[in-house]
Structure formats: structure tokens, C-alpha cells
Design a protein around this motif. Structure first.
Motif, PDB file in Angstrom:
ATOM      1  N   HIS A  33       3.927  -4.558  -6.174  1.00 41.67           N
ATOM      2  CA  HIS A  33       2.998  -5.231  -5.267  1.00 41.67           C
ATOM      3  C   HIS A  33       3.086  -4.634  -3.861  1.00 41.67           C
ATOM      4  O   HIS A  33       2.057  -4.385  -3.217  1.00 41.67           O
ATOM      5  CB  HIS A  33       3.312  -6.729  -5.234  1.00 41.67           C
ATOM      6  CG  HIS A  33       2.442  -7.489  -4.299  1.00 41.67           C
ATOM      7  ND1 HIS A  33       1.105  -7.709  -4.540  1.00 41.67           N
ATOM      8  CD2 HIS A  33       2.710  -8.053  -3.105  1.00 41.67           C
ATOM      9  CE1 HIS A  33       0.595  -8.392  -3.536  1.00 41.67           C
ATOM     10  NE2 HIS A  33       1.545  -8.600  -2.645  1.00 41.67           N
ATOM     11  N   LEU A  34       4.304  -4.385  -3.387  1.00 41.31           N
ATOM     12  CA  LEU A  34       4.468  -3.788  -2.057  1.00 41.31           C
ATOM     13  C   LEU A  34       3.925  -2.371  -2.001  1.00 41.31           C
ATOM     14  O   LEU A  34       3.312  -1.966  -1.006  1.00 41.31           O
ATOM     15  CB  LEU A  34       5.947  -3.801  -1.658  1.00 41.31           C
ATOM     16  CG  LEU A  34       6.544  -5.171  -1.364  1.00 41.31           C
ATOM     17  CD1 LEU A  34       8.042  -5.055  -1.147  1.00 41.31           C
ATOM     18  CD2 LEU A  34       5.876  -5.795  -0.159  1.00 41.31           C
ATOM     19  N   LEU A  35       4.123  -1.610  -3.061  1.00 38.80           N
ATOM     20  CA  LEU A  35       3.592  -0.247  -3.094  1.00 38.80           C
ATOM     21  C   LEU A  35       2.065  -0.238  -3.097  1.00 38.80           C
ATOM     22  O   LEU A  35       1.444   0.584  -2.414  1.00 38.80           O
ATOM     23  CB  LEU A  35       4.132   0.502  -4.317  1.00 38.80           C
ATOM     24  CG  LEU A  35       5.613   0.870  -4.264  1.00 38.80           C
ATOM     25  CD1 LEU A  35       6.058   1.463  -5.585  1.00 38.80           C
ATOM     26  CD2 LEU A  35       5.895   1.812  -3.118  1.00 38.80           C
ATOM     27  N   ARG A  36       1.450  -1.154  -3.859  1.00 33.67           N
ATOM     28  CA  ARG A  36      -0.017  -1.246  -3.861  1.00 33.67           C
ATOM     29  C   ARG A  36      -0.546  -1.641  -2.492  1.00 33.67           C
ATOM     30  O   ARG A  36      -1.558  -1.106  -2.018  1.00 33.67           O
ATOM     31  CB  ARG A  36      -0.483  -2.256  -4.914  1.00 33.67           C
ATOM     32  CG  ARG A  36      -0.770  -1.614  -6.243  1.00 33.67           C
ATOM     33  CD  ARG A  36      -1.379  -2.603  -7.219  1.00 33.67           C
ATOM     34  NE  ARG A  36      -0.312  -2.921  -8.168  1.00 33.67           N
ATOM     35  CZ  ARG A  36       0.207  -4.114  -8.391  1.00 33.67           C
ATOM     36  NH1 ARG A  36      -0.256  -5.155  -7.763  1.00 33.67           N
ATOM     37  NH2 ARG A  36       1.185  -4.281  -9.241  1.00 33.67           N
ATOM     38  N   ALA A  37       0.121  -2.582  -1.832  1.00 31.74           N
ATOM     39  CA  ALA A  37      -0.316  -3.007  -0.499  1.00 31.74           C
ATOM     40  C   ALA A  37      -0.204  -1.857   0.502  1.00 31.74           C
ATOM     41  O   ALA A  37      -1.097  -1.672   1.342  1.00 31.74           O
ATOM     42  CB  ALA A  37       0.519  -4.198  -0.037  1.00 31.74           C
ATOM     43  N   ARG A  52      -3.048   0.558  -0.175  1.00 27.91           N
ATOM     44  CA  ARG A  52      -4.307   0.024   0.352  1.00 27.91           C
ATOM     45  C   ARG A  52      -4.400   0.200   1.865  1.00 27.91           C
ATOM     46  O   ARG A  52      -5.456   0.558   2.395  1.00 27.91           O
ATOM     47  CB  ARG A  52      -4.454  -1.457  -0.005  1.00 27.91           C
ATOM     48  CG  ARG A  52      -5.168  -1.661  -1.321  1.00 27.91           C
ATOM     49  CD  ARG A  52      -5.462  -3.127  -1.579  1.00 27.91           C
ATOM     50  NE  ARG A  52      -4.439  -3.562  -2.532  1.00 27.91           N
ATOM     51  CZ  ARG A  52      -3.679  -4.628  -2.441  1.00 27.91           C
ATOM     52  NH1 ARG A  52      -3.825  -5.449  -1.429  1.00 27.91           N
ATOM     53  NH2 ARG A  52      -2.775  -4.917  -3.338  1.00 27.91           N
ATOM     54  N   SER A  53      -3.310  -0.041   2.561  1.00 28.81           N
ATOM     55  CA  SER A  53      -3.346   0.108   4.021  1.00 28.81           C
ATOM     56  C   SER A  53      -3.535   1.571   4.415  1.00 28.81           C
ATOM     57  O   SER A  53      -4.244   1.863   5.385  1.00 28.81           O
ATOM     58  CB  SER A  53      -2.082  -0.464   4.652  1.00 28.81           C
ATOM     59  OG  SER A  53      -0.971   0.330   4.350  1.00 28.81           O
ATOM     60  N   LEU A  54      -2.921   2.484   3.672  1.00 32.81           N
ATOM     61  CA  LEU A  54      -3.138   3.913   3.955  1.00 32.81           C
ATOM     62  C   LEU A  54      -4.588   4.319   3.690  1.00 32.81           C
ATOM     63  O   LEU A  54      -5.175   5.091   4.457  1.00 32.81           O
ATOM     64  CB  LEU A  54      -2.203   4.771   3.106  1.00 32.81           C
ATOM     65  CG  LEU A  54      -0.731   4.790   3.509  1.00 32.81           C
ATOM     66  CD1 LEU A  54       0.076   5.611   2.525  1.00 32.81           C
ATOM     67  CD2 LEU A  54      -0.567   5.328   4.916  1.00 32.81           C
TER      68      LEU A  54
END
Length: 151
Positions: free
Chosen positions: A33-37, A40-42
Motif C-alpha cells: 500500500h505504501l509503495l503504491r501511494a 501515485r505521488s511520483l
């Protein structure tokens, strides 16, 4: 051997196994979940930069050093407290004789490490803010040369 005797003999080991399973389950759920977030921000930052380039404007760059200092100030205390809690759990599970004194030492070290990380990161953020504000060392020195106590 009844279940009651089994639990009485192996309660510490069962506690550690349950804690380990909960920790692994949490990591398996949280890390993706943290990696996906982050991804997304990048992507959003990239889209924003591309739109700005199309319009002919430049966006201010994000200072990565400040981000890393802030993350360090948050993550180091979290990790040190989790480690101190794990060590305390192992001490309680294996019924060590001097649990209090060892736990006190472990929690004291965790507190000192957390305080050092927070203090260092706040000092770094302050220094980065000075550098970004355009206040350099030469300006600081000229500022203090005019001070009446220095004369």
C-alpha cells in the motif's frame, strides 16, 4: 498432556509466534500500500511538471533533503520503540529474572536514540531553511560584526 498444561509450559513461545505472525501480516498488507501511494505521488508530480513545461513555466523543485530529514525524524523513533517493545516481550515470554532492570535499560536506549534522531533532524531542517532563505555564512558574519558587544 492436556491443553492447559501445554499452554502453561509454552505460553511464551506461543506469544512470540503470534506476535511474529501479526507483524508479518501487517508488513505484507502495509508495504504494498505504501509503495503504491508513493508511485501515485511520483506520477502526479510528473504530470504536474509536464503540464508546467507545456505552459512554459517552471515549478519550484521539492527539496528532497528536507523530506528525508522529516522521514528520519518520524521513522527512527517508531522503529526504536517497536524494537524495545519486542525485546520486552521476549524478556516477559522467557521469564527472565531481572526483567525490570533490563527493560529499563532497553527503553532508556530507545528514548535516547529517538531523541537524538529527532534533535538531529530538526537541526538539519533548520540549517536547510537557512540555506534556502538565502542567508549564507558570510552574511551571518557581517551581521555579527556590527553587534555592539563584539566591539
Amino acid at each position: 498432556m492436556t491443553m492447559e498444561e501445554f499452554l502453561k509450559q509454552h505460553s511464551g513461545e506461543l506469544t512470540i509466534m503470534i506476535m511474529s505472525a501479526l507483524l508479518l501480516l501487517t508488513l505484507l498488507l502495509l508495504v504494498p500500500h505504501l509503495l503504491r501511494a508513493h508511485l501515485r505521488s511520483l506520477e502526479m508530480r510528473h504530470e504536474e511538471n509536464m503540464r508546467a513545461l507545456e505552459q512554459g513555466t517552471n515549478l519550484p523543485q521539492i527539496d528532497e533533503r528536507s523530506l528525508f530529514a522529516g522521514r528520519t525524524a518520524v521513522l527512527v523513533p517508531i522503529v526504536s520503540i517497536c524494537t524495545a517493545g519486542t525485546v520486552t516481550c521476549f524478556l516477559a515470554a522467557y521469564k527472565v529474572e531481572n526483567t525490570f532492570s533490563v527493560s529499563l535499560a532497553v527503553w532508556s536506549v530507545a528514548a535516547v536514540v529517538s531523541l537524538a534522531a529527532i534533535t538531529g533532524c530538526v537541526a538539519l531542517l533548520g540549517r536547510l531553511a537557512q540555506l534556502q532563505g538565502g542567508l549564507e555564512e558570510s552574511e551571518e558574519e557581517s551581521e555579527f560584526e556590527d553587534h555592539p558587544l563584539k566591539k
